[in-house]
Design an enzyme around this catalytic site. Structure first.
Site, PDB file in Angstrom:
ATOM      1  N   GLY A  63     -45.417 -28.323 -83.362  1.00 42.01           N
ATOM      2  CA  GLY A  63     -44.911 -27.227 -84.197  1.00 42.01           C
ATOM      3  C   GLY A  63     -44.135 -27.769 -85.389  1.00 42.01           C
ATOM      4  O   GLY A  63     -43.423 -28.759 -85.268  1.00 42.01           O
ATOM      5  N   VAL A  92     -38.819 -42.063 -94.154  1.00 39.81           N
ATOM      6  CA  VAL A  92     -39.683 -43.118 -93.615  1.00 39.81           C
ATOM      7  C   VAL A  92     -40.379 -43.852 -94.771  1.00 39.81           C
ATOM      8  O   VAL A  92     -40.460 -45.090 -94.803  1.00 39.81           O
ATOM      9  CB  VAL A  92     -40.727 -42.523 -92.637  1.00 39.81           C
ATOM     10  CG1 VAL A  92     -41.758 -43.578 -92.223  1.00 39.81           C
ATOM     11  CG2 VAL A  92     -40.034 -41.942 -91.400  1.00 39.81           C
ATOM     12  N   ARG A 113     -52.103 -29.219 -83.519  1.00 42.46           N
ATOM     13  CA  ARG A 113     -52.182 -29.534 -82.091  1.00 42.46           C
ATOM     14  C   ARG A 113     -53.596 -30.110 -81.908  1.00 42.46           C
ATOM     15  O   ARG A 113     -54.556 -29.544 -82.408  1.00 42.46           O
ATOM     16  CB  ARG A 113     -52.000 -28.278 -81.245  1.00 42.46           C
ATOM     17  CG  ARG A 113     -50.821 -27.429 -81.762  1.00 42.46           C
ATOM     18  CD  ARG A 113     -49.831 -27.064 -80.714  1.00 42.46           C
ATOM     19  NE  ARG A 113     -48.838 -26.142 -81.249  1.00 42.46           N
ATOM     20  CZ  ARG A 113     -47.527 -26.288 -81.113  1.00 42.46           C
ATOM     21  NH1 ARG A 113     -47.027 -27.310 -80.468  1.00 42.46           N
ATOM     22  NH2 ARG A 113     -46.700 -25.397 -81.599  1.00 42.46           N
ATOM     23  N   ASP A 148     -41.698 -32.976 -77.674  1.00 43.49           N
ATOM     24  CA  ASP A 148     -42.003 -33.670 -76.417  1.00 43.49           C
ATOM     25  C   ASP A 148     -43.487 -33.972 -76.241  1.00 43.49           C
ATOM     26  O   ASP A 148     -43.861 -35.038 -75.761  1.00 43.49           O
ATOM     27  CB  ASP A 148     -41.421 -32.913 -75.214  1.00 43.49           C
ATOM     28  CG  ASP A 148     -41.864 -31.469 -75.150  1.00 43.49           C
ATOM     29  OD1 ASP A 148     -42.471 -30.982 -76.124  1.00 43.49           O
ATOM     30  OD2 ASP A 148     -41.613 -30.820 -74.125  1.00 43.49           O
ATOM     31  N   THR A 150     -38.256 -30.901 -84.106  1.00 40.93           N
ATOM     32  CA  THR A 150     -38.599 -29.658 -83.401  1.00 40.93           C
ATOM     33  C   THR A 150     -37.412 -28.701 -83.470  1.00 40.93           C
ATOM     34  O   THR A 150     -36.260 -29.149 -83.388  1.00 40.93           O
ATOM     35  CB  THR A 150     -38.974 -29.925 -81.928  1.00 40.93           C
ATOM     36  OG1 THR A 150     -38.978 -28.676 -81.210  1.00 40.93           O
ATOM     37  CG2 THR A 150     -37.995 -30.848 -81.219  1.00 40.93           C
ATOM     38  N   ASP A 183     -36.583 -26.780 -81.231  1.00 40.10           N
ATOM     39  CA  ASP A 183     -36.164 -26.430 -79.866  1.00 40.10           C
ATOM     40  C   ASP A 183     -34.899 -27.152 -79.371  1.00 40.10           C
ATOM     41  O   ASP A 183     -34.275 -26.698 -78.417  1.00 40.10           O
ATOM     42  CB  ASP A 183     -37.295 -26.719 -78.867  1.00 40.10           C
ATOM     43  CG  ASP A 183     -38.523 -25.883 -79.151  1.00 40.10           C
ATOM     44  OD1 ASP A 183     -38.375 -24.818 -79.775  1.00 40.10           O
ATOM     45  OD2 ASP A 183     -39.627 -26.294 -78.763  1.00 40.10           O
ATOM     46  N   ASP A 228     -34.679 -29.758 -77.560  1.00 40.76           N
ATOM     47  CA  ASP A 228     -34.887 -29.926 -76.116  1.00 40.76           C
ATOM     48  C   ASP A 228     -35.210 -31.372 -75.739  1.00 40.76           C
ATOM     49  O   ASP A 228     -35.909 -31.617 -74.763  1.00 40.76           O
ATOM     50  CB  ASP A 228     -36.015 -28.985 -75.635  1.00 40.76           C
ATOM     51  CG  ASP A 228     -37.326 -29.262 -76.346  1.00 40.76           C
ATOM     52  OD1 ASP A 228     -37.332 -30.056 -77.308  1.00 40.76           O
ATOM     53  OD2 ASP A 228     -38.349 -28.691 -75.940  1.00 40.76           O
ATOM     54  N   MET A 253     -37.209 -17.156 -80.966  1.00 41.48           N
ATOM     55  CA  MET A 253     -38.108 -18.137 -80.349  1.00 41.48           C
ATOM     56  C   MET A 253     -37.452 -18.817 -79.145  1.00 41.48           C
ATOM     57  O   MET A 253     -36.224 -18.918 -79.064  1.00 41.48           O
ATOM     58  CB  MET A 253     -38.531 -19.176 -81.374  1.00 41.48           C
ATOM     59  CG  MET A 253     -39.674 -18.671 -82.227  1.00 41.48           C
ATOM     60  SD  MET A 253     -40.386 -19.948 -83.259  1.00 41.48           S
ATOM     61  CE  MET A 253     -41.777 -19.018 -83.947  1.00 41.48           C
ATOM     62  N   GLY A 254     -38.274 -19.311 -78.265  1.00 38.16           N
ATOM     63  CA  GLY A 254     -37.805 -19.997 -77.055  1.00 38.16           C
ATOM     64  C   GLY A 254     -38.640 -19.577 -75.867  1.00 38.16           C
ATOM     65  O   GLY A 254     -38.239 -18.739 -75.073  1.00 38.16           O
ATOM     66  N   ARG A 255     -39.854 -20.174 -75.770  1.00 36.43           N
ATOM     67  CA  ARG A 255     -40.741 -19.821 -74.649  1.00 36.43           C
ATOM     68  C   ARG A 255     -40.189 -20.359 -73.334  1.00 36.43           C
ATOM     69  O   ARG A 255     -40.236 -19.707 -72.313  1.00 36.43           O
ATOM     70  CB  ARG A 255     -42.140 -20.413 -74.884  1.00 36.43           C
ATOM     71  CG  ARG A 255     -43.122 -19.444 -75.476  1.00 36.43           C
ATOM     72  CD  ARG A 255     -44.369 -20.158 -75.863  1.00 36.43           C
ATOM     73  NE  ARG A 255     -44.029 -21.336 -76.664  1.00 36.43           N
ATOM     74  CZ  ARG A 255     -44.886 -22.222 -77.142  1.00 36.43           C
ATOM     75  NH1 ARG A 255     -46.151 -22.100 -76.889  1.00 36.43           N
ATOM     76  NH2 ARG A 255     -44.487 -23.248 -77.869  1.00 36.43           N
ATOM     77  N   GLN A 311     -38.550 -18.168 -88.272  1.00 36.53           N
ATOM     78  CA  GLN A 311     -37.601 -19.130 -87.692  1.00 36.53           C
ATOM     79  C   GLN A 311     -38.015 -20.582 -87.909  1.00 36.53           C
ATOM     80  O   GLN A 311     -37.230 -21.494 -87.758  1.00 36.53           O
ATOM     81  CB  GLN A 311     -37.444 -18.876 -86.189  1.00 36.53           C
ATOM     82  CG  GLN A 311     -36.779 -17.551 -85.909  1.00 36.53           C
ATOM     83  CD  GLN A 311     -36.990 -17.087 -84.472  1.00 36.53           C
ATOM     84  OE1 GLN A 311     -36.205 -17.394 -83.598  1.00 36.53           O
ATOM     85  NE2 GLN A 311     -38.064 -16.354 -84.214  1.00 36.53           N
TER      86      GLN A 311
HETATM   87  P1  ATP Z   1     -42.976 -28.581 -80.378  1.00 34.74           P
HETATM   88  O1  ATP Z   1     -41.840 -28.988 -79.489  1.00 34.74           O
HETATM   89  O2  ATP Z   1     -42.538 -28.121 -81.709  1.00 34.74           O
HETATM   90  O3  ATP Z   1     -43.965 -27.642 -79.706  1.00 34.74           O
HETATM   91  P2  ATP Z   1     -44.618 -30.822 -79.620  1.00 34.74           P
HETATM   92  O4  ATP Z   1     -44.709 -32.203 -80.170  1.00 34.74           O
HETATM   93  O5  ATP Z   1     -44.058 -30.682 -78.250  1.00 34.74           O
HETATM   94  O6  ATP Z   1     -43.809 -29.941 -80.677  1.00 34.74           O
HETATM   95  P3  ATP Z   1     -47.251 -30.169 -78.625  1.00 34.74           P
HETATM   96  O7  ATP Z   1     -48.278 -29.225 -79.154  1.00 34.74           O
HETATM   97  O8  ATP Z   1     -46.794 -30.008 -77.230  1.00 34.74           O
HETATM   98  O9  ATP Z   1     -46.054 -30.138 -79.678  1.00 34.74           O
HETATM   99  O10 ATP Z   1     -47.843 -31.653 -78.746  1.00 34.74           O
HETATM  100  C1  ATP Z   1     -48.361 -32.140 -79.986  1.00 34.74           C
HETATM  101  C2  ATP Z   1     -49.603 -32.950 -79.754  1.00 34.74           C
HETATM  102  O11 ATP Z   1     -49.292 -34.113 -78.970  1.00 34.74           O
HETATM  103  C3  ATP Z   1     -50.716 -32.261 -78.965  1.00 34.74           C
HETATM  104  O12 ATP Z   1     -51.469 -31.373 -79.764  1.00 34.74           O
HETATM  105  C4  ATP Z   1     -51.535 -33.457 -78.524  1.00 34.74           C
HETATM  106  O13 ATP Z   1     -52.347 -33.920 -79.576  1.00 34.74           O
HETATM  107  C5  ATP Z   1     -50.449 -34.498 -78.240  1.00 34.74           C
HETATM  108  N1  ATP Z   1     -50.174 -34.525 -76.785  1.00 34.74           N
HETATM  109  C6  ATP Z   1     -49.378 -33.696 -76.087  1.00 34.74           C
HETATM  110  N2  ATP Z   1     -49.414 -33.988 -74.765  1.00 34.74           N
HETATM  111  C7  ATP Z   1     -50.272 -35.049 -74.645  1.00 34.74           C
HETATM  112  C8  ATP Z   1     -50.756 -35.815 -73.544  1.00 34.74           C
HETATM  113  N3  ATP Z   1     -50.375 -35.566 -72.283  1.00 34.74           N
HETATM  114  N4  ATP Z   1     -51.618 -36.816 -73.813  1.00 34.74           N
HETATM  115  C9  ATP Z   1     -52.024 -37.090 -75.069  1.00 34.74           C
HETATM  116  N5  ATP Z   1     -51.610 -36.390 -76.139  1.00 34.74           N
HETATM  117  C10 ATP Z   1     -50.757 -35.386 -75.946  1.00 34.74           C
END
Ligand code: ATP
Length: 327
Positions: A14, A26, A75, A106, A129, A131, A133, A173-175, A257
């Protein structure tokens, strides 16, 4: 001396305000150390499809104040597969990219951890993020802006609620976590806050409305989208049945948000962590997230960073505070 010469940077998961400030840091941090830096578009999707662009100081000019991410985010299910990650690795080798900075949450770090173990590839994560979290940082990039966006929106709702003597149920927000709801709820002086971590039910709300102060013109109930009551519309329907004489309205804040200019706090955090990520890679660090704890830069292994820390941020003390202030 470090062998790293070309750092790839991507944003994933996200979007969060401050991601651009992180990309800028960076890029400028890499240039400071005379390294090449390559932008990877749409997160892991761009890694698998070799959607790369060389970046220089100019390519990140005038973005520190912009929401969203100039590198786009996505994603990407293919990165969850062995074949997808093999393609990603080959593209990195073919393009001379020898280290990565991944900006996300995460899920992004889970993927990065698996990939860097499979290919022994140097990766550092930046916590981007809304969140908040992740373990290993007091704040994630985007959280401060997001809760301020909520506070600004609910202040406006309070104006209209006060003018019409209305009760507003506002969904934020906050699933999986009620952190945004709890902190912003305290910030707006909410009469009640419903979050998945607390046992407050709609019946408790009814009790509070029936027995609460009668001289309040407006009432604001903040609901986290993941609360077991099923979101603001469900809560609204229940309350309307119980209190047909009350003027009850529902407002779901939704994607506003995630957007908007990052706060100064998020810009500074992103800037500091972005440069620290580059320096961490040059020092040989990998499979870690860079964060800030008590003003200090801290590197935390991915596996530890992705353990949710809501328990530490949503304590009975915080819930009690919210209740005391809502009287
Ligand atoms: P947010 O906290 O904002 O949702 P996020 O990084 O947690 O951000 P996710 O959609 O959960 O968002 O993960 C981002 C991408 O990371 C996924 O679309 C996928 O490409 C990769 N990813 C997540 N879990 C795995 C996994 N177990 N193995 C490989 N790639 C992963």
């Amino acid at each position: 001396m470090s062998k790293i010469q070309n750092i790839g940077v991507l944003t994933s998961g996200g979007d969060a305000p401050g991601m651009n400030a992180a990309i800028r840091a960076v890029v400028r941090g890499s240039l400071y150390y005379k390294l090449k830096v390559t932008g990877i578009l749409r997160g892991y999707d761009g890694l698998i499809n070799a959607d790369f662009m060389p970046m220089d100081g100019k390519s990140v000019a005038n973005i520190i104040q912009r929401g969203g991410t100039i590198l786009k985010t996505a994603r990407c299910d293919d990165f969850r597969t062995v074949e997808g990650r093999a393609k990603a690795y080959q593209n990195l080798v073919d393009n001379g990219i020898d280290a990565l900075v991944v900006i996300g949450g995460d899920g992004t770090f889970t993927g990065a951890d698996i990939f860097s173990q499979e290919y022994d590839f140097p990766i550092i994560g930046l916590p981007g993020t809304i969140d908040n979290d992740l373990e290993g940082t007091d704040l994630t990039i985007g959280y401060d802006t997001a809760i301020n966006t909520v506070v600004n929106a609910v202040d406006k709702i309070r104006d209209t609620a006060e003018s019409h003597d209305r009760l507003f149920i506002v969904e934020v927000m906050g699933r999986d976590s009620g952190l945004i709801a709890l902190r912003s709820g305290i910030g707006v002086g909410a009469e009640a806050i419903l979050i998945p971590e607390a046992k407050t039910t709609v019946s408790d709300l009814v009790y509070r409305i029936e027995h609460g102060r009668k001289d309040k013109a407006s009432k604001i109930i903040v609901v986290a989208e993941g609360d077991e009551a099923g979101g603001a519309y469900n809560v609204g329907e229940t309350l309307k049945k119980k209190f047909p004489h009350h003027d009850i309205r529902v407002s779901v804040l939704g994607h506003i948000q995630r957007g908007g200019k990052p706060s100064c706090m998020d810009r500074v955090l992103a800037s500091r962590l972005g440069v620290a990520a580059v320096e961490g890679l040059l020092e040989g660090k990998s499979k870690v997230m860079v964060g800030q704890i008590n003003k200090e830069i801290v590197f935390t292994p991915f596996a530890k960073a992705i353990k949710h820390i809501d328990a530490a941020q949503i304590t009975p003390g915080w819930l009690r505070l919210a209740e005391i202030l809502s009287l």
